[in-house]
Design a protein around this motif. Structure first.
Motif, PDB file in Angstrom:
ATOM      1  N   UNK A   3      43.905  48.805  48.071  1.00  0.00           N
ATOM      2  CA  UNK A   3      43.061  49.014  46.899  1.00  0.00           C
ATOM      3  C   UNK A   3      43.870  48.603  45.679  1.00  0.00           C
ATOM      4  N   UNK A   4      43.456  47.505  45.042  1.00  0.00           N
ATOM      5  CA  UNK A   4      44.141  47.025  43.847  1.00  0.00           C
ATOM      6  C   UNK A   4      43.584  47.799  42.658  1.00  0.00           C
ATOM      7  N   UNK A   5      44.386  48.693  42.119  1.00  0.00           N
ATOM      8  CA  UNK A   5      43.927  49.582  41.058  1.00  0.00           C
ATOM      9  C   UNK A   5      44.605  49.239  39.737  1.00  0.00           C
ATOM     10  N   UNK A   6      43.951  49.615  38.645  1.00  0.00           N
ATOM     11  CA  UNK A   6      44.504  49.420  37.308  1.00  0.00           C
ATOM     12  C   UNK A   6      43.830  50.415  36.378  1.00  0.00           C
ATOM     13  N   UNK A   7      44.415  50.636  35.229  1.00  0.00           N
ATOM     14  CA  UNK A   7      43.795  51.498  34.235  1.00  0.00           C
ATOM     15  C   UNK A   7      42.473  50.887  33.778  1.00  0.00           C
ATOM     16  N   UNK A  46      46.098  39.413  61.940  1.00  0.00           N
ATOM     17  CA  UNK A  46      46.068  40.468  60.940  1.00  0.00           C
ATOM     18  C   UNK A  46      44.989  40.182  59.912  1.00  0.00           C
ATOM     19  N   UNK A  47      44.255  41.226  59.551  1.00  0.00           N
ATOM     20  CA  UNK A  47      43.292  41.142  58.459  1.00  0.00           C
ATOM     21  C   UNK A  47      43.858  41.877  57.254  1.00  0.00           C
ATOM     22  N   UNK A  48      43.923  41.196  56.121  1.00  0.00           N
ATOM     23  CA  UNK A  48      44.310  41.813  54.856  1.00  0.00           C
ATOM     24  C   UNK A  48      43.033  41.978  54.042  1.00  0.00           C
ATOM     25  N   UNK A  49      42.563  43.220  53.921  1.00  0.00           N
ATOM     26  CA  UNK A  49      41.348  43.506  53.149  1.00  0.00           C
ATOM     27  C   UNK A  49      41.786  43.965  51.769  1.00  0.00           C
ATOM     28  N   UNK A  50      41.413  43.200  50.751  1.00  0.00           N
ATOM     29  CA  UNK A  50      41.749  43.517  49.370  1.00  0.00           C
ATOM     30  C   UNK A  50      40.550  44.158  48.698  1.00  0.00           C
ATOM     31  N   UNK A  51      40.641  45.455  48.473  1.00  0.00           N
ATOM     32  CA  UNK A  51      39.591  46.237  47.832  1.00  0.00           C
ATOM     33  C   UNK A  51      39.970  46.425  46.369  1.00  0.00           C
ATOM     34  N   UNK A  68      39.224  43.542  39.332  1.00  0.00           N
ATOM     35  CA  UNK A  68      40.547  44.089  39.631  1.00  0.00           C
ATOM     36  C   UNK A  68      41.549  43.072  40.146  1.00  0.00           C
ATOM     37  N   UNK A  69      41.123  41.827  40.361  1.00  0.00           N
ATOM     38  CA  UNK A  69      42.050  40.787  40.791  1.00  0.00           C
ATOM     39  C   UNK A  69      42.033  40.476  42.273  1.00  0.00           C
ATOM     40  N   UNK A  70      41.011  40.917  42.996  1.00  0.00           N
ATOM     41  CA  UNK A  70      40.969  40.727  44.440  1.00  0.00           C
ATOM     42  C   UNK A  70      40.933  39.248  44.832  1.00  0.00           C
ATOM     43  N   UNK A  71      40.002  38.510  44.226  1.00  0.00           N
ATOM     44  CA  UNK A  71      39.835  37.109  44.597  1.00  0.00           C
ATOM     45  C   UNK A  71      41.058  36.288  44.218  1.00  0.00           C
ATOM     46  N   UNK A  72      41.587  36.519  43.029  1.00  0.00           N
ATOM     47  CA  UNK A  72      42.782  35.780  42.607  1.00  0.00           C
ATOM     48  C   UNK A  72      43.969  36.091  43.518  1.00  0.00           C
ATOM     49  N   UNK A  73      44.129  37.375  43.878  1.00  0.00           N
ATOM     50  CA  UNK A  73      45.219  37.760  44.778  1.00  0.00           C
ATOM     51  C   UNK A  73      45.030  37.130  46.151  1.00  0.00           C
ATOM     52  N   UNK A  74      43.781  37.115  46.635  1.00  0.00           N
ATOM     53  CA  UNK A  74      43.504  36.507  47.938  1.00  0.00           C
ATOM     54  C   UNK A  74      43.920  35.042  47.959  1.00  0.00           C
ATOM     55  N   UNK A  75      43.604  34.320  46.903  1.00  0.00           N
ATOM     56  CA  UNK A  75      43.929  32.893  46.881  1.00  0.00           C
ATOM     57  C   UNK A  75      45.414  32.650  46.620  1.00  0.00           C
ATOM     58  N   UNK A  76      46.074  33.567  45.927  1.00  0.00           N
ATOM     59  CA  UNK A  76      47.529  33.458  45.777  1.00  0.00           C
ATOM     60  C   UNK A  76      48.218  33.686  47.129  1.00  0.00           C
ATOM     61  N   UNK A  77      47.746  34.673  47.875  1.00  0.00           N
ATOM     62  CA  UNK A  77      48.285  34.892  49.218  1.00  0.00           C
ATOM     63  C   UNK A  77      48.036  33.672  50.100  1.00  0.00           C
ATOM     64  N   UNK A  78      46.831  33.153  50.034  1.00  0.00           N
ATOM     65  CA  UNK A  78      46.483  31.990  50.855  1.00  0.00           C
ATOM     66  C   UNK A  78      47.372  30.789  50.514  1.00  0.00           C
ATOM     67  N   UNK A  79      47.638  30.600  49.232  1.00  0.00           N
ATOM     68  CA  UNK A  79      48.475  29.479  48.790  1.00  0.00           C
ATOM     69  C   UNK A  79      49.876  29.569  49.363  1.00  0.00           C
ATOM     70  N   UNK A  80      50.390  30.782  49.506  1.00  0.00           N
ATOM     71  CA  UNK A  80      51.795  30.959  49.876  1.00  0.00           C
ATOM     72  C   UNK A  80      51.977  31.510  51.293  1.00  0.00           C
ATOM     73  N   UNK A  81      50.873  31.581  52.041  1.00  0.00           N
ATOM     74  CA  UNK A  81      50.942  32.143  53.391  1.00  0.00           C
ATOM     75  C   UNK A  81      50.418  31.100  54.371  1.00  0.00           C
TER      76      UNK A  81
END
Length: 200
Positions: A106-110, A1-6, A11-24
């Motif tokens: 797509x990680x979105x925020x105001x 599986x590929x998880x593409x974080x746009x 917007x937090x893509x890189x931080x989220x990627x490494x959090x997923x990697x840490x716990x996956x």
């Protein structure tokens, strides 16, 4: 599986990627920016623009991710902003057409939330260091809100571990429990941010 974080820059893509990697367990982070930075380093400064405009970048990202997905048994995580529909089709779309299980978020925020995050990562220079990201922000938020760029995940009121939890829930993947407290999370975010400062 590929998880593409746009998502927008900041917007937090890189931080989220490494959090997923840490716990996956078994996962790997494959950053498409690395292909772009390699192409930039080959070009004289006067010829450098947006590396996504180079066909070699889109082809290179496809080839690298296709190879990893065929050879690596665990989940592959790719944090990368792509808002041009054609470029999206040449990367995410082409990988799907090749038979890969691609989950796009797509990680979105105001706008105010993203600007605050960009200011925090400016390392004392505030938004001056993030002028490219600020210039692209409105276009990114508008483009990524469209249906082509689903699944949308609004992160304004979510912590980083909560964002990772939402991604995992949507993909059916099981993360290890989050055992980090706020201070340890913040220190880890700083380390990741420092590792991803680019000097071209």
């Amino acid at each position: 599986m590929l998880i593409w974080l746009n998502g927008p820059f900041g917007g937090g893509k890189t931080q989220t990627a490494h959090e997923l990697h840490r716990r996956l367990p078994g996962s790997v982070v494959c950053d498409p920016e690395e292909v772009g930075f390699g192409l930039h380093r080959m070009l004289p400064p006067g010829l450098r623009g947006d590396f996504q405009d180079l066909p070699a970048w889109r082809q290179g990202v496809y080839e690298v991710l296709d190879r990893v997905l065929r050879a690596h048994e665990g989940p592959v995580i790719a944090p990368m902003t792509v808002v041009d529909p054609g470029y999206f089709d040449e990367t995410v779309g082409r990988l799907r057409e090749s038979g890969h299980d691609v989950r796009h978020f797509a990680l979105l925020a105001e706008r105010a939330t993203v600007l605050r995050r960009l200011t925090e990562r400016g390392w004392g220079r505030g938004l001056k260091r993030e002028s490219f990201a600020v210039a692209k922000l409105d276009h990114c938020l508008e483009a990524l809100a469209g249906p082509r760029f689903a699944e949308h995940l609004h992160t304004d009121r979510l912590t980083l571990p909560q964002v990772a939890d939402r991604v995992a829930l949507s993909t059916g993947l099981h993360l290890t429990p989050n055992t980090y407290g706020p201070r340890r999370h913040r220190l880890r975010q700083i380390r990741i941010g420092l590792r991803h400062i680019r000097f071209l």
